[in-house]
Write a protein that holds these residues in place. Structure first.
Motif, PDB file in Angstrom:
ATOM      1  N   ASN A  28       0.603  -1.168  -0.031  1.00  0.00           N
ATOM      2  CA  ASN A  28       0.134   0.065  -0.026  1.00  0.00           C
ATOM      3  C   ASN A  28       0.905   1.244  -0.010  1.00  0.00           C
ATOM      4  O   ASN A  28       0.540   2.408  -0.299  1.00  0.00           O
ATOM      5  CB  ASN A  28      -1.023   0.089   1.488  1.00  0.00           C
ATOM      6  CG  ASN A  28      -2.050  -0.830   1.044  1.00  0.00           C
ATOM      7  OD1 ASN A  28      -3.154  -0.363   0.329  1.00  0.00           O
ATOM      8  ND2 ASN A  28      -2.334  -2.139   1.279  1.00  0.00           N
ATOM      9  N   MET A  29       2.244   1.263   0.251  1.00  0.00           N
ATOM     10  CA  MET A  29       2.967   2.369   0.150  1.00  0.00           C
ATOM     11  C   MET A  29       3.443   2.557  -1.445  1.00  0.00           C
ATOM     12  O   MET A  29       4.196   3.692  -1.525  1.00  0.00           O
ATOM     13  CB  MET A  29       4.373   1.919   1.090  1.00  0.00           C
ATOM     14  CG  MET A  29       3.980   2.046   2.707  1.00  0.00           C
ATOM     15  SD  MET A  29       5.412   1.376   3.583  1.00  0.00           S
ATOM     16  CE  MET A  29       6.597   2.801   3.304  1.00  0.00           C
ATOM     17  N   GLY A  30       3.199   1.630  -2.123  1.00  0.00           N
ATOM     18  CA  GLY A  30       3.830   1.792  -3.451  1.00  0.00           C
ATOM     19  C   GLY A  30       2.801   2.629  -4.304  1.00  0.00           C
ATOM     20  O   GLY A  30       1.683   3.208  -3.806  1.00  0.00           O
ATOM     21  N   SER A  31       3.165   3.270  -5.250  1.00  0.00           N
ATOM     22  CA  SER A  31       2.665   4.326  -6.094  1.00  0.00           C
ATOM     23  C   SER A  31       1.477   3.849  -6.605  1.00  0.00           C
ATOM     24  O   SER A  31       0.227   4.885  -6.671  1.00  0.00           O
ATOM     25  CB  SER A  31       3.745   4.962  -7.070  1.00  0.00           C
ATOM     26  OG  SER A  31       3.997   3.712  -8.085  1.00  0.00           O
ATOM     27  N   ASN A  32       1.330   2.694  -6.904  1.00  0.00           N
ATOM     28  CA  ASN A  32       0.091   1.944  -7.573  1.00  0.00           C
ATOM     29  C   ASN A  32      -1.163   2.218  -6.889  1.00  0.00           C
ATOM     30  O   ASN A  32      -2.110   2.703  -7.205  1.00  0.00           O
ATOM     31  CB  ASN A  32       0.282   0.528  -8.029  1.00  0.00           C
ATOM     32  CG  ASN A  32       0.674   0.370  -9.513  1.00  0.00           C
ATOM     33  OD1 ASN A  32      -0.054   0.377 -10.441  1.00  0.00           O
ATOM     34  ND2 ASN A  32       1.878   0.116  -9.755  1.00  0.00           N
ATOM     35  N   LEU A  33      -0.963   1.642  -5.472  1.00  0.00           N
ATOM     36  CA  LEU A  33      -2.226   1.825  -4.608  1.00  0.00           C
ATOM     37  C   LEU A  33      -2.378   3.082  -3.741  1.00  0.00           C
ATOM     38  O   LEU A  33      -3.630   3.322  -3.537  1.00  0.00           O
ATOM     39  CB  LEU A  33      -1.981   0.680  -3.736  1.00  0.00           C
ATOM     40  CG  LEU A  33      -2.187  -0.780  -4.132  1.00  0.00           C
ATOM     41  CD1 LEU A  33      -2.146  -1.887  -3.278  1.00  0.00           C
ATOM     42  CD2 LEU A  33      -3.522  -0.920  -5.236  1.00  0.00           C
ATOM     43  N   GLN A  34      -1.216   3.881  -3.754  1.00  0.00           N
ATOM     44  CA  GLN A  34      -1.474   5.064  -3.124  1.00  0.00           C
ATOM     45  C   GLN A  34      -2.144   6.148  -3.972  1.00  0.00           C
ATOM     46  O   GLN A  34      -2.871   6.985  -3.515  1.00  0.00           O
ATOM     47  CB  GLN A  34       0.144   5.785  -2.946  1.00  0.00           C
ATOM     48  CG  GLN A  34       0.611   5.313  -1.466  1.00  0.00           C
ATOM     49  CD  GLN A  34       1.765   6.085  -0.886  1.00  0.00           C
ATOM     50  OE1 GLN A  34       2.373   7.212  -1.960  1.00  0.00           O
ATOM     51  NE2 GLN A  34       2.098   6.092   0.171  1.00  0.00           N
ATOM     52  N   SER A  35      -2.049   5.909  -5.385  1.00  0.00           N
ATOM     53  CA  SER A  35      -2.735   6.832  -6.248  1.00  0.00           C
ATOM     54  C   SER A  35      -4.382   6.175  -6.530  1.00  0.00           C
ATOM     55  O   SER A  35      -5.086   6.750  -7.120  1.00  0.00           O
ATOM     56  CB  SER A  35      -2.257   6.875  -7.826  1.00  0.00           C
ATOM     57  OG  SER A  35      -2.079   5.266  -8.265  1.00  0.00           O
ATOM     58  N   SER A  36      -4.620   4.890  -5.827  1.00  0.00           N
ATOM     59  CA  SER A  36      -5.941   4.425  -5.886  1.00  0.00           C
ATOM     60  C   SER A  36      -6.386   3.868  -4.434  1.00  0.00           C
ATOM     61  O   SER A  36      -6.464   2.516  -4.554  1.00  0.00           O
ATOM     62  CB  SER A  36      -6.240   3.624  -7.206  1.00  0.00           C
ATOM     63  OG  SER A  36      -7.264   2.860  -7.214  1.00  0.00           O
ATOM     64  N   PRO A  37      -6.675   4.678  -3.664  1.00  0.00           N
ATOM     65  CA  PRO A  37      -6.985   3.988  -2.368  1.00  0.00           C
ATOM     66  C   PRO A  37      -8.224   3.094  -2.487  1.00  0.00           C
ATOM     67  O   PRO A  37      -8.495   2.155  -1.828  1.00  0.00           O
ATOM     68  CB  PRO A  37      -7.408   5.379  -1.374  1.00  0.00           C
ATOM     69  CG  PRO A  37      -6.686   6.518  -2.139  1.00  0.00           C
ATOM     70  CD  PRO A  37      -6.567   6.214  -3.613  1.00  0.00           C
ATOM     71  N   LEU A  38      -9.323   3.489  -3.312  1.00  0.00           N
ATOM     72  CA  LEU A  38     -10.408   2.747  -3.698  1.00  0.00           C
ATOM     73  C   LEU A  38     -10.081   1.411  -4.218  1.00  0.00           C
ATOM     74  O   LEU A  38     -10.396   0.247  -3.675  1.00  0.00           O
ATOM     75  CB  LEU A  38     -11.449   3.401  -4.737  1.00  0.00           C
ATOM     76  CG  LEU A  38     -12.529   2.390  -4.947  1.00  0.00           C
ATOM     77  CD1 LEU A  38     -13.646   2.135  -3.742  1.00  0.00           C
ATOM     78  CD2 LEU A  38     -13.423   3.299  -6.033  1.00  0.00           C
ATOM     79  N   GLY A  39      -8.932   1.244  -4.946  1.00  0.00           N
ATOM     80  CA  GLY A  39      -8.476   0.086  -5.535  1.00  0.00           C
ATOM     81  C   GLY A  39      -7.868  -0.664  -4.737  1.00  0.00           C
ATOM     82  O   GLY A  39      -8.047  -1.948  -4.528  1.00  0.00           O
ATOM     83  N   ALA A  40      -7.008  -0.145  -3.462  1.00  0.00           N
ATOM     84  CA  ALA A  40      -6.415  -0.637  -2.770  1.00  0.00           C
ATOM     85  C   ALA A  40      -7.401  -1.373  -1.735  1.00  0.00           C
ATOM     86  O   ALA A  40      -7.210  -2.614  -1.405  1.00  0.00           O
ATOM     87  CB  ALA A  40      -5.451   0.227  -1.791  1.00  0.00           C
ATOM     88  N   ALA A  41      -8.670  -0.909  -1.271  1.00  0.00           N
ATOM     89  CA  ALA A  41      -9.532  -1.421  -0.415  1.00  0.00           C
ATOM     90  C   ALA A  41     -10.246  -2.588  -1.127  1.00  0.00           C
ATOM     91  O   ALA A  41     -10.506  -3.332  -0.429  1.00  0.00           O
ATOM     92  CB  ALA A  41     -10.329  -0.367   0.087  1.00  0.00           C
ATOM     93  N   LEU A  42     -10.629  -2.265  -2.300  1.00  0.00           N
ATOM     94  CA  LEU A  42     -11.270  -3.549  -3.153  1.00  0.00           C
ATOM     95  C   LEU A  42     -10.574  -4.579  -3.191  1.00  0.00           C
ATOM     96  O   LEU A  42     -11.137  -5.601  -2.968  1.00  0.00           O
ATOM     97  CB  LEU A  42     -11.754  -2.865  -4.539  1.00  0.00           C
ATOM     98  CG  LEU A  42     -12.692  -1.853  -4.552  1.00  0.00           C
ATOM     99  CD1 LEU A  42     -12.848  -1.182  -5.860  1.00  0.00           C
ATOM    100  CD2 LEU A  42     -13.871  -2.446  -4.370  1.00  0.00           C
ATOM    101  N   LEU A  43      -9.141  -4.448  -3.250  1.00  0.00           N
ATOM    102  CA  LEU A  43      -8.373  -5.577  -3.511  1.00  0.00           C
ATOM    103  C   LEU A  43      -8.145  -6.542  -2.265  1.00  0.00           C
ATOM    104  O   LEU A  43      -8.208  -7.756  -2.211  1.00  0.00           O
ATOM    105  CB  LEU A  43      -6.969  -5.244  -4.126  1.00  0.00           C
ATOM    106  CG  LEU A  43      -6.877  -4.764  -5.393  1.00  0.00           C
ATOM    107  CD1 LEU A  43      -5.483  -4.332  -5.702  1.00  0.00           C
ATOM    108  CD2 LEU A  43      -7.374  -6.009  -6.564  1.00  0.00           C
ATOM    109  N   ILE A  44      -7.985  -5.666  -1.088  1.00  0.00           N
ATOM    110  CA  ILE A  44      -8.129  -6.545   0.086  1.00  0.00           C
ATOM    111  C   ILE A  44      -9.366  -7.156   0.362  1.00  0.00           C
ATOM    112  O   ILE A  44      -9.545  -8.249   0.875  1.00  0.00           O
ATOM    113  CB  ILE A  44      -7.672  -5.401   1.452  1.00  0.00           C
ATOM    114  CG1 ILE A  44      -6.163  -4.781   1.003  1.00  0.00           C
ATOM    115  CG2 ILE A  44      -7.757  -6.381   2.589  1.00  0.00           C
ATOM    116  CD1 ILE A  44      -5.133  -6.055   0.991  1.00  0.00           C
ATOM    117  N   PHE A  45     -10.477  -6.368   0.098  1.00  0.00           N
ATOM    118  CA  PHE A  45     -11.907  -6.935   0.321  1.00  0.00           C
ATOM    119  C   PHE A  45     -11.978  -8.323  -0.479  1.00  0.00           C
ATOM    120  O   PHE A  45     -12.633  -9.407  -0.093  1.00  0.00           O
ATOM    121  CB  PHE A  45     -12.867  -5.945   0.032  1.00  0.00           C
ATOM    122  CG  PHE A  45     -14.187  -6.638   0.185  1.00  0.00           C
ATOM    123  CD1 PHE A  45     -14.963  -6.688   1.066  1.00  0.00           C
ATOM    124  CD2 PHE A  45     -15.066  -6.816  -1.133  1.00  0.00           C
ATOM    125  CE1 PHE A  45     -16.287  -7.231   0.956  1.00  0.00           C
ATOM    126  CE2 PHE A  45     -16.122  -7.172  -1.227  1.00  0.00           C
ATOM    127  CZ  PHE A  45     -16.960  -7.357  -0.251  1.00  0.00           C
TER     128      PHE A  45
END
Length: 298
Positions: A142-159
């Motif tokens: 989550n510290m990487g640029s990919n997920l930092q630029s998409s918090p929604l994407g990060a939450a969706l992937l963990i879900f």
């Protein structure tokens, strides 16, 4: 002296489908969402695959699921496909790289271990060490640029990972239809739910997708759903859940490589280090599972 342990060909084929075919679906989803709305893509994919499988199985004489089996299949289909795969598709639509999506989903064995508590599973210290290491890996990812630029994407992937893990464990305790009919029923229900969600969200096509869009949809339906998903359900019934989810070791590498080669995706140092940490965590969790004797299922 006992001979070498044989590894049946169906198991080899099933693991190949999980490791290689499923690893490629992350890239194909990324291509597909360029031409299709995400929920619509998932809905058509699973409804088409489920309908083809259901029709074929009924033609071959397989019995139709009972009402109890339909309900069980609906629960697992929604957890694995509507919530699990659907969330991944939406995350990639938000701009998350396909390799990073695969890496986030690689945390499924961590959640599988935790979900085992609902059925009284007892974990070793090595497995708990894997959970702790996995949490560190998720934080690094989550510290990487990919997920930092998409918090929604990060939450969706963990879900998605948590939902897939819970459904995988729960599936072994529900009265699902026999054989491939379970997959067909799950896909039919999940596809219908995704299409309802697509309609409620107001998704629509601005123009008819080009050939690339249709090829992506066909690949996901045939290879990603009919072949790979059935291989996964087959493994859930014949090996331990931790072994069935061992595709998490390979999928990220396959997805990252394909993303770099075909669509020019890049991953940063944070994501690369997170990959090493998460895969190490999955190995720690899975090693004790591989060592345990497979229970006699009668």
């Amino acid at each position: 002296m006992p001979g070498p342990r044989r590894f049946p060909l169906p198991l080899i084929a099933a693991f190949f489908a999980l490791y290689v075919i499923w690893g490629s679906t992350y890239l194909v989803i990324r291509i597909g969402v360029e031409y299709w709305p995400p929920l619509m893509l998932g809905g058509i994919r699973f409804l088409a695959a489920g309908a083809l499988m259901y029709g074929y199985l009924r033609w071959r004489g397989a019995p139709a699921p009972t009402w109890v089996q339909w309900k069980a299949a609906g629960k697992i289909g929604i957890l694995l496909l509507t919530f699990g795969n659907g969330a991944v598709t939406v995350a990639e639509h938000t701009g998350v790289a396909s390799g990073v999506a695969a890496l986030a989903v690689a945390t499924v064995p961590l959640f599988t271990l935790l979900c085992g508590f609902f059925w009284g599973a007892r974990n070793t210290r090595l497995e708990w060490a894997g959970v702790v290491l996995g949490i560190i890996g998720i934080a690094m990812l989550n510290m990487g640029s990919n997920l930092q630029s998409s918090p929604l994407g990060a939450a969706l992937l963990i879900f998605a990972a948590a939902s897939w893990a819970f459904g995988s464990v729960w599936s072994k305790h529900l009265p699902l239809p026999q054989g491939a009919m379970a997959s067909a029923a799950e896909m039919l229900i999940a596809g219908a739910v995704l299409l309802v969600g697509s309609a409620l969200k107001g998704e629509h096509l601005d123009a008819m997708p080009p050939v690339e869009g249709w090829l992506a949809l066909a690949y996901l339906a045939v290879f990603g759903s009919i072949i790979a998903f059935n291989a996964y359900m087959y493994l859930l019934k014949h090996v331990r859940p931790a072994a069935a989810t061992s595709y998490a070791y390979v999928n990220p590498a396959v997805a990252v490589l394909l993303g770099i080669v075909f669509v020019g995706e890049t991953i940063g140092m944070e994501e690369a280090l997170a990959m090493l940490v998460i895969i190490s965590a999955v190995l720690l969790i899975s090693l004790p599972q591989w060592r345990k004797p497979k229970p006699d299922l009668g």
